[in-house]
Write a protein that holds these residues in place. Structure first.
Motif, PDB file in Angstrom:
ATOM      1  N   GLN A  55       1.801   8.520  -4.278  1.00 42.82           N
ATOM      2  CA  GLN A  55       1.829   7.773  -3.013  1.00 42.82           C
ATOM      3  C   GLN A  55       3.181   7.134  -2.725  1.00 42.82           C
ATOM      4  N   ARG A  57       4.679   4.908  -4.598  1.00 43.73           N
ATOM      5  CA  ARG A  57       4.761   3.541  -5.105  1.00 43.73           C
ATOM      6  C   ARG A  57       5.449   3.574  -6.471  1.00 43.73           C
ATOM      7  N   ASN A 186       7.200   3.780  -0.915  1.00 46.92           N
ATOM      8  CA  ASN A 186       6.554   2.576  -0.412  1.00 46.92           C
ATOM      9  C   ASN A 186       7.249   1.364  -1.015  1.00 46.92           C
ATOM     10  N   PRO A 189       4.182  -2.112  -2.371  1.00 49.84           N
ATOM     11  CA  PRO A 189       2.836  -1.630  -2.716  1.00 49.84           C
ATOM     12  C   PRO A 189       1.803  -2.754  -2.690  1.00 49.84           C
TER      13      PRO A 189
END
Length: 198
Positions: A55, A57, A186, A189
């Motif tokens: 993702q 992160r 990201n 997070p």
């Protein structure tokens, strides 16, 4: 990652992740709850066990527990190493030497963002003066204030390059708010709704 960390992950697979504690600032310094971590052994341990997930992160794997990092800008911060001969070196804030430079961007604040084989990172402001002479125009001269100002204003400058190890890497403008999306990470997070966190 450290062998002991990998072993702990296998032994205790369901430890809740930690959010909101660890930060990486724009000079490559680690902070816990806003306080700088000054112990070199601790920062080295974090660096050896720093990674990302699908993702985008970024986290520090602390034994069985994943500690997500809030990034003040990019996942890596680049430091310029003293020139060996006529060529400077680069390494990430976790001590990884890089040899390939793929992309160079200047943001609205004049920060230099690089993409290398290690990933995307901002050059520490303390080290930027060493690279400034390598920002050149189509005639091979250092970029003047007008050209740098145009890049900071978001305008393409014909012929602007970063001359790095006998290669000319085109320099493009970017807005800092677009960097996470461009490079798929990201910077802040948060736990998913319903997920436990410490």
């Amino acid at each position: 990652m450290d062998a002991a960390v990998i072993e702990a992950m296998g032994r205790w697979p369901d430890v809740p992740a930690v959010f909101g504690w660890l930060e990486l600032d724009r000079r490559g310094r680690w902070l816990i709850k806003g306080e700088r971590i000054g112990n070199p052994s601790v920062t080295a341990f974090i660096g050896r066990n720093y990674a990302s997930e699908a993702q985008g992160r970024w986290f520090f794997q602390n034994g069985p527990q994943r500690v997500f990092a809030r990034l003040h800008y990019t996942p890596f911060v680049y430091h310029v190493l003293p020139a060996a001969g006529n060529e400077h070196g680069l390494e990430t804030h976790v001590g990884t030497r890089v040899t390939r430079l793929y992309e160079a961007l200047v943001d609205e604040a004049g920060s230099l963002v690089l993409r290398t084989e290690a990933g995307v990172g901002v050059v520490s402001d303390r080290d930027l003066p060493m690279l400034a002479p390598l920002l050149r125009d189509e005639r091979g001269n250092a970029l003047d204030e007008d050209a740098l100002g145009a890049l900071q204003a978001g305008h393409h400058v014909d012929g602007a390059v970063l001359h790095w190890h006998h290669e000319d890497i085109p320099v493009e403008p970017v807005h800092s708010s677009h960097v996470p999306r461009l490079f798929d990470f990201n910077p802040d997070p948060r736990p998913a709704p319903g997920d436990p966190d410490c």
